[in-house]
Write an enzyme that holds these catalytic residues in place. Structure first.
Site, short mmCIF file in Angstrom:
data_model
loop_
_atom_site.label_atom_id
_atom_site.label_comp_id
_atom_site.label_asym_id
_atom_site.label_seq_id
_atom_site.Cartn_x
_atom_site.Cartn_y
_atom_site.Cartn_z
N SER A 144 0.84 -1.21 0.00
CA SER A 144 0.00 0.00 0.00
C SER A 144 0.87 1.25 0.00
O SER A 144 0.52 2.26 -0.62
CB SER A 144 -0.97 0.00 1.19
OG SER A 144 -0.26 0.20 2.39
N ASP A 181 7.06 2.44 5.96
CA ASP A 181 6.82 1.86 4.64
C ASP A 181 6.91 2.92 3.54
O ASP A 181 7.57 2.71 2.52
CB ASP A 181 5.44 1.18 4.59
CG ASP A 181 5.40 -0.08 5.44
OD1 ASP A 181 6.33 -0.28 6.25
OD2 ASP A 181 4.43 -0.86 5.30
#
Lengths: 394, 394
Positions: free
Chosen positions: A146, A204
């Site tokens: 994502s 991330d």
């Protein structure tokens, strides 16, 4: 308004050392994973905004006229990109009929897209465009899929809006952005991640943006320079697990046996520091690789001590060790993914037979690398044909 | 002089927690292993002293007349039993033609016997006698077989010489000695161990003498009271290993990665303390057993981190875990033996099928217990018939 087409990609992420320990104030090393997400942005003249996410069977189109309604509510956010505009998110949710209880991947991905699209174009005219995304990353496997998506969205849309320049010059195959532009991309990607995940750590999207290796400690993210590219196998055991439950399990064990478990966390901390030290040596020798292998083995045992191992991960370690290769789980554990270090000289026949052995165990397995570049812009000829084919299909 | 016959036994030993860590100043828990060594002492009227050690194919006889030569050189050692009479050992080695380079098990066992025999009888008349020893313990497996032998020798010979009384009353099946007599047995057994091993820690003979569980820390040995009997499987992987090389390997790893390895030793230390605390709870509940199992698993991972694991030990752990049972290596590792905890309620069918699975792996496996009594005197009827048969054969 007609935007310029562009093609960007961003890497996944994997945790080299320090998963779980990071929750307890220890350092973690996050590295880019060269399974990448590709995004093609194409101008469209039909007054439509479309997004195609074939990995998750999501295909949406909106008329510019229906999106225009949000523009009056959008602040010019160029100076305060860090904070999510909760009011805009709420309005978009209402518009899409998405409630908290109905947050499938496709809806949250579309929401993140619309949010960034509207925010970056709000000060001018909304352009018609089509975005198509294809990822080499499995979703929901803790590999930052994502974030790679959010980073690609941010880079392509900021570029199309002219907030940041196109990084690619005519003669380039691939090109990256300057530090300031990367910071802009990262902060918008973080907002995308927040829409998708609620309360992301920011690791991330930072890995997706900067690539290489990041040190993560007590909420601070520090990109490390000059990290070598390391060949690895990435294996997905496909054993489903709940990160939340695993984090709770480790916490319970620390509470139950503090005098036994706290030293283990300290040891993991020292593993991360030792690994960072080795990886910033130049050049990396065979002896350095031996140390990296030892660190992988030790940390895998420590993760078992924390209770986040799994028989499938034991199998991964055993199968790869039979070929002289060293593996550890990466991320939450309890199944999920593992990484196997390959040496530069590891023969491709050994790699191929190991991959086959792992597939025979029912695992997915990719030969890839860690420590590669973060978000970048591509010329079409720098992208593998099968990926271009998919991106061009929509 | 006619001595009284007697029948004694002493247990083997196993390390429950703290092997290797003990070398680096951490605590270890040594426990008695209820695989026992049995010794029968029988008066003989033929002026001969004989020793039969069928486990190691050693059968020796000496005329009392040839042993008499040593008597003038033996001090009355009743007040200074702690120190080995190096001069007597030297004379006995010469007598037996045993040099440092020629120290097989049979020679050193005979040497230890003659040393204790001559020392305890020197102040009176040397008696004719035959000693036969049979052990359930495999030799050279780190299970204290030589210490169990030395303890039996010391107890039987001290008893025969009248230095300590017979502990067995007419109506007893088995009987133990008082604390003072045990100390006497232990100190003679330690001398036997010194003859056999050169520089023993004293743990093995202490476990053989006192049984139960001992805490061993920085050279100090402290018997712990009220330790429960625990059912276990003892498995010998029969993978040969060198304790010396394994100890060196751990030391090298600590020197190479002090910040990573020292916390692991601390964690092992905490495991031993936690285990001791649990085992001194009364009564031991199912929850306590769960903790004991967790401690076994954690320590086994730590021993793997130290580099003293072995694929055969991984197999042991995997095979037993498939039956819901928890195992760790015991002692030096790198092969050798492992222990598997059984719960009081573990069904004998589970035990039998696990033993069979382990035997199918090529391992030796015994269902036994730890924490049982130390050296004791037996009435013949308290000893299993097959053992009596062997002892009576000579």
């Amino acid at each position: 308004m007609q935007v310029k087409d562009c093609l960007v990609s961003a890497p996944g992420k994997t945790i080299l050392h320090g998963e779980h320990a990071v929750v307890h104030g220890k350092v973690a090393l996050a590295v880019s994973l060269n399974l990448r997400t590709y995004l093609k942005l194409k101008a469209s003249s039909n007054d439509k905004v479309c997004i195609n996410l074939p990995n998750i069977d999501t295909f949406c189109c909106w008329d510019l006229s229906e999106l225009q309604q949000f523009v009056p509510f959008i602040n010019d956010k160029k100076d305060e990109t860090q904070r999510l505009d909760a009011e805009l998110v709420r309005r978009l949710r209402d518009f899409m009929g998405v409630t908290n209880g109905n947050l499938d991947n496709g809806s949250t991905a579309s929401l993140a897209f619309l949010y960034i699209y509207l925010s970056v174009f709000a000060s001018g005219e909304l352009p018609g465009l089509t975005i198509t995304v294809w990822s080499e990353l499995p979703t929901g496997a803790g590999l930052g899929s994502s974030a790679a998506y959010s980073v690609c969205l941010a880079a392509a849309l900021l570029c199309a809006a002219g907030t940041i320049p196109a990084s690619l010059k005519e003669w380039d195959q691939t090109a990256r952005w300057c530090q300031e532009d990367l910071e802009c991309i990262n902060s918008w990607a973080f907002q995308g991640e927040t829409i998708i995940h609620g309360n992301p750590s920011g690791v991330d999207n930072a890995v997706g943006t900067w690539g290489g290796m990041l040190r993560f400690l007590a909420g601070k993210i520090i990109p490390l320079s000059r990290v070598p590219l390391l060949r690895i196998l990435l294996t997905n055991t496909k054993v489903p697990r709940s990160t939340k439950a695993l984090v709770a399990r480790v916490k319970d064990k620390i509470n139950k046996f503090p005098s036994i478990m706290n030293p283990v966390l300290e040891s993991v901390d020292a593993i991360s520091y030792t690994c960072e030290k080795v990886l910033t040596c130049e050049p990396i020798t065979g002896e350095h690789y031996s140390v990296l292998e030892e660190l992988i083995d030790i940390n895998q045992h420590h993760l078992n001590v924390m209770g986040v191992g799994h028989p499938a991960l034991d199998t991964l370690c055993r199968v790869t060790l039979a070929k002289g290769l060293h593996s550890k789980l990466t991320g939450a554990g309890g199944g999920g993914c593992g990484i196997t270090l390959l040496r530069p000289e590891t023969d491709s026949s050994v790699v191929q037979s190991t991959v086959q052995d792992l597939k025979d165990c029912g695992f997915d397995c990719w030969e890839t690398s860690i420590g590669g570049p973060g978000v970048q812009q591509h010329s079409p000829s720098s992208v593998k044909e099968e990926i271009l084919d998919i991106l061009d299909r929509y």
